[in-house]
Design an enzyme around this catalytic site. Structure first.
Site, PDB file in Angstrom:
ATOM      1  N   HIS A   1     -15.529 -42.605 -36.061  1.00  4.97           N
ATOM      2  CA  HIS A   1     -16.442 -43.267 -35.252  1.00  4.97           C
ATOM      3  C   HIS A   1     -16.181 -44.623 -34.870  1.00  4.97           C
ATOM      4  O   HIS A   1     -16.515 -45.047 -33.882  1.00  4.97           O
ATOM      5  CB  HIS A   1     -17.699 -43.399 -35.609  1.00  4.97           C
ATOM      6  CG  HIS A   1     -19.082 -43.606 -34.902  1.00  4.97           C
ATOM      7  ND1 HIS A   1     -18.572 -43.666 -33.338  1.00  4.97           N
ATOM      8  CD2 HIS A   1     -20.257 -44.141 -35.029  1.00  4.97           C
ATOM      9  CE1 HIS A   1     -20.005 -44.086 -32.684  1.00  4.97           C
ATOM     10  NE2 HIS A   1     -20.569 -44.385 -33.591  1.00  4.97           N
TER      11      HIS A   1
ATOM     12  N   TYR B   1     -34.370 -44.558 -33.807  1.00  3.28           N
ATOM     13  CA  TYR B   1     -33.019 -45.140 -32.970  1.00  3.28           C
ATOM     14  C   TYR B   1     -32.353 -44.066 -32.183  1.00  3.28           C
ATOM     15  O   TYR B   1     -32.121 -42.970 -32.592  1.00  3.28           O
ATOM     16  CB  TYR B   1     -31.838 -45.390 -33.919  1.00  3.28           C
ATOM     17  CG  TYR B   1     -30.449 -45.830 -33.602  1.00  3.28           C
ATOM     18  CD1 TYR B   1     -30.167 -47.215 -33.917  1.00  3.28           C
ATOM     19  CD2 TYR B   1     -29.691 -45.149 -32.959  1.00  3.28           C
ATOM     20  CE1 TYR B   1     -28.869 -47.833 -33.384  1.00  3.28           C
ATOM     21  CE2 TYR B   1     -28.395 -45.371 -32.187  1.00  3.28           C
ATOM     22  CZ  TYR B   1     -28.071 -46.840 -32.614  1.00  3.28           C
ATOM     23  OH  TYR B   1     -26.824 -47.283 -32.182  1.00  3.28           O
TER      24      TYR B   1
ATOM     25  N   THR C   1     -22.332 -49.260 -27.398  1.00  3.75           N
ATOM     26  CA  THR C   1     -23.552 -48.847 -27.325  1.00  3.75           C
ATOM     27  C   THR C   1     -24.821 -49.843 -27.427  1.00  3.75           C
ATOM     28  O   THR C   1     -24.423 -51.086 -27.960  1.00  3.75           O
ATOM     29  CB  THR C   1     -23.889 -47.765 -28.476  1.00  3.75           C
ATOM     30  OG1 THR C   1     -23.721 -48.621 -29.741  1.00  3.75           O
ATOM     31  CG2 THR C   1     -23.150 -46.510 -28.380  1.00  3.75           C
TER      32      THR C   1
END
Length: 786
Positions: free
Chosen positions: A487, A603, A616
């Site tokens: 990620h 979230y 993000t």
């Protein structure tokens, strides 16, 4: 073997008469073709760099400006430069060797070049100012204001013609820094439903103290960084947060193109390499907020509006998004460190590494100066599958080092992989374009056993990969495949863009022969894969076993559950004139309350790629309004009141998403303020408490971006299960969902078996029931009857 083939390419003998060289003509030919390929690639990169660097200008535009300027000067007998041309010509270092006419020509070219550069800079800065305006997000359903129409026209004019993937990077605005007051205010608003009066008053006091005292000081440093850096968040967020975690993405649900493992790998690897070639040549189209008929991120436009039937076509190919994350998709590895990891990216890599039954193989992707064809790659995979050699000591479980704790892996890397054959083999893995695993198990979506087969399939993608690579392609024994992505280098939409390309190329464009093999012919003389060699001492094997125990414990603890929710999809939600994303998020709140009997900090990931190097931001989906709606569903309220509260909650969610997308979110700002406070050696009780709050419900949408690649109306079988991730908190849930077409939403739910509070299957049932209960509020059946 490949080693033997390479060895005979160059031979020599030593005699009393000297050294006699024997050169293989085939070897020389391969050297020539390899060099030619490299130089072509360098030229393409140089050309693309020039084209991107001068965009929205172009070399053709340069010629037009310079020639027009010189022609005007010559035929009109006027000098718009007010004598600058003549002065430049006279003061050139070589002016004494030039005639007066030559001096004027050179001076005119220099002035024309300056004019051309000035025009580019003006267009670039005007476009940056235009893209900084986000009033278009306030557009109401069915109408577009004249200011928005004018804005769209100007953006089109100043965006230039035929942009490449990275053309807009210099024109994207910087991520703005919100004010401390606004951030504190919105934070308190977000935690109000989660605290009683006493807790809230205490937190309010901490926020007010921070706002008055430490806040302005750390804000000043953050402002300074925002002026200096391209993005004030991304580098710190990557360093402290992103260098961990990974998530899998799955294959088609209903389509099985071939049962032959090597053939599926051949087509998939070839499709991935074609994507890399397009990426290297910047031939991938720029990424816009809207692309082809629907939003780029499947519901990101719908998240902001009541329905996707907005004047979206008017914004088609208008609003560019940052493409910087694509740069590290290939040839990238995460290198472990004792204190922090780093990302290693190579400009060029001509091979991949394949893992099968505990052995590692290096496979070259180019031969005869060209990319291997699918059938040739299948041929290489067949050779690996047919190899009966046993793993070397410590080799079979070596990848476990990348899945366990990072510090032991960093120390083992320094101690045992810094020299000799271990270093060469590790370099081959870390410098590979990507990693491929030929798995010896079978996975598939079974219509007779839907839930268990999907759960097994998803969980299998968490095992047995080289997790430090940017992504791993996993191909199972029966031809099913999946992807596992690290990620830190990018977010889910980036790897999703690649995966959509692969799934569209594999069965549709590349295809298979009737017997299931890749189309094309075998290569008669291509060297085979090269087996990587290791010399792993007993001490290192003990570290491997320890990492394997840690990794296995973590993987076994994950409770994966996938729900193909096909009762209805975004088509029916849009008829309710409600944002599909807001609908799903509120359903998750209702499901969570029914599951645990309480609300939690939630979230939801939103993108900030409207800004340069944006990644993000967090949408805190648990709001006062969503909690009011959930309570109305628990209490005995009327349908009308519940529906009213649902619409209020959806509107609130859309506004919060809008703020997050436009740089007005609170969590990245609070994080950066905390980092600066630590650099200053200051202790903030407010920031410390804010950043220690657990996200017990972490959610994200896997976007379907290139919808033009899949005609889901004619071919509804070409749907993917999407991707998922693990829970953030030990006692929480991770929920990823993908909105596929008009009638299907796939949910990926994860939790931990070790937590007595969570159960992924139970939560999945609550999600399904919440979705159905919310749809009933709109009474679409009665409206249709009327």
């Amino acid at each position: 073997m490949a080693e033997a083939h390479q060895a005979v390419a160059f031979q020599f003998t030593v005699s009393p008469d000297g050294i006699d060289l024997h050169l293989c003509h085939e070897a020389l030919r391969q050297v020539y073709l390899s060099g030619l390929h490299s130089w072509k690639k360098r030229f393409i990169r140089f050309k693309n760099g020039v084209m991107t660097g001068v965009y929205p200008g172009s070399p053709g535009g340069f010629m037009v400006v310079v020639v027009s300027y010189m022609s005007y000067n010559k035929y009109k007998q006027l000098d718009p430069s007010l004598g600058l041309i003549e002065k430049l010509g006279q003061h050139l270092p070589i002016s004494q060797y030039m005639s007066t006419d030559s001096q004027r020509i050179v001076g005119g070219v220099l002035v024309g070049t300056g004019l051309w550069v000035s025009i580019i800079m003006i267009m670039r800065n005007v476009l940056k100012s235009l893209l900084s305006w986000h009033g278009w997000m306030q557009t109401r359903h069915g109408s577009v204001s004249w200011s928005t129409r004018l804005w769209m026209l100007l953006v089109k004019i100043f965006s230039g013609r035929k942009p490449m993937l990275y053309s807009f990077q210099n024109s994207l605005p910087r991520l703005p820094v919100p004010s401390v007051r606004d951030t504190c205010k919105r934070y308190l608003e977000s935690v109000r439903p989660l605290m009683d009066d006493k807790q809230f008053e205490r937190m309010k006091g901490l926020a007010e103290d921070f706002e008055k005292n430490l806040g302005p000081r750390v804000q000043w440093y953050l402002k300074l960084k925002s002026w200096w850096a391209s993005n004030y968040v991304s580098d710190w967020w990557e360093e402290y947060i992103y260098l961990r975690g990974r998530g899998p993405i799955m294959d088609f649900l209903y389509v099985f193109p071939t049962h032959i493992q090597a053939a599926r790998a051949g087509n998939a690897i070839h499709a991935i390499m074609l994507y890399r070639r397009k990426l290297d040549r910047a031939q991938i189209k720029p990424i816009y907020l809207l692309t082809n008929k629907v939003p780029l991120c499947s519901a990101q436009w719908e998240r902001m509006f009541n329905t996707s039937r907005v004047p979206g076509l008017m914004l088609l190919h208008t609003i560019p998004m940052c493409s910087s994350q694509y740069e590290r998709m290939f040839n990238t590895s995460r290198v472990p460190g004792v204190d922090t990891d780093t990302l290693q990216h190579m400009n060029e890599s001509k091979h991949i590494v394949v893992y099968h039954k505990g052995r590692f193989f290096k496979v070259w992707m180019f031969y005869d100066g060209r990319l291997l064809l699918p059938r040739e790659i299948e041929q290489q995979m067949e050779r690996i599958l047919a190899d009966k050699s046993e793993p070397l000591p410590g080799e079979e479980k070596l990848a476990a080092l990348t899945a366990g704790d990072r510090t032991p892996w960093a120390k083992a890397r320094d101690a045992y992989f810094g020299r000799g054959k271990n270093k060469q083999s590790l370099d081959a893995i870390e410098k590979a374009a990507f990693f491929v695993s030929l798995d010896d198990t079978e996975q598939r979506y079974d219509l007779d056993n839907k839930i268990q087969s999907l759960d097994r399939y998803a969980k299998s993608l968490l095992h047995g990969q080289w997790y430090d690579k940017s992504f791993n392609l996993i191909v199972y024994k029966n031809g099913t495949m999946g992807l596992n992505a690290e990620h830190s280098w990018a977010d889910a939409p980036i790897i999703g863009h690649l995966w959509e390309h692969v799934l569209s190329m594999d069965p549709i464009k590349l295809g298979y022969s009737e017997d299931g093999h890749c189309r094309g012919e075998l290569h008669p003389s291509m060297p085979g894969p090269q087996r990587l060699q290791w010399d792993i001492p007993a001490e290192c094997q003990e570290t491997i076993e320890h990492s394997l125990t840690v990794a296995k414990s973590l993987a076994d603890d994950v409770d994966c559950h996938i729900i193909p929710f096909d009762e209805f999809g975004k088509g029916l939600i849009k008829k309710c004139r409600t944002s599909p994303d807001a609908f799903i998020q509120i359903a998750l709140q209702l499901a969570h309350y029914r599951d645990k009997g309480k609300f939690c900090l939630t979230y939801e990931a939103s993108m900030t790629r409207l800004f340069r190097e944006g990644r993000t931001e967090t949408v805190r989906s648990c709001t006062v309004e969503s909690c009011d709606f959930v309570r109305s569903m628990i209490r005995d309220e009327t349908t009308e009141e519940r529906l009213r509260l649902l619409k209020v909650a959806a509107a609130k969610h859309q506004n919060m998403y809008r703020l997050a997308m436009t740089g007005q979110g609170i969590d990245r700002h609070l994080f950066c303020l905390y980092v600066i406070s630590k650099y200053l050696g200051e202790d903030s009780p407010f920031l410390k408490e804010v950043l220690s709050e657990p996200w017990r419900l972490s959610t994200s949408q896997t976007p379907l971006q290139q919808v033009e690649l899949f005609d889901l109306v004619k071919h509804p079988e070409y749907v993917s299960a999407g991707g998922g991730f693990g829970p953030v908190a030990d006692d929480g849930y991770g929920v990823s969902y993908i909105i596929v077409g008009e009638d299907l939403i796939n949910f990926h739910i994860s939790s931990k078996h070790s937590s007595p509070e969570t159960d992924s299957h139970r939560f999945g049932s609550n999600i399904r029931q919440a979705m159905l209960d919310m749809l009933d509020l709109f009474q679409l059946d009665k409206k249709a009857t009327k």
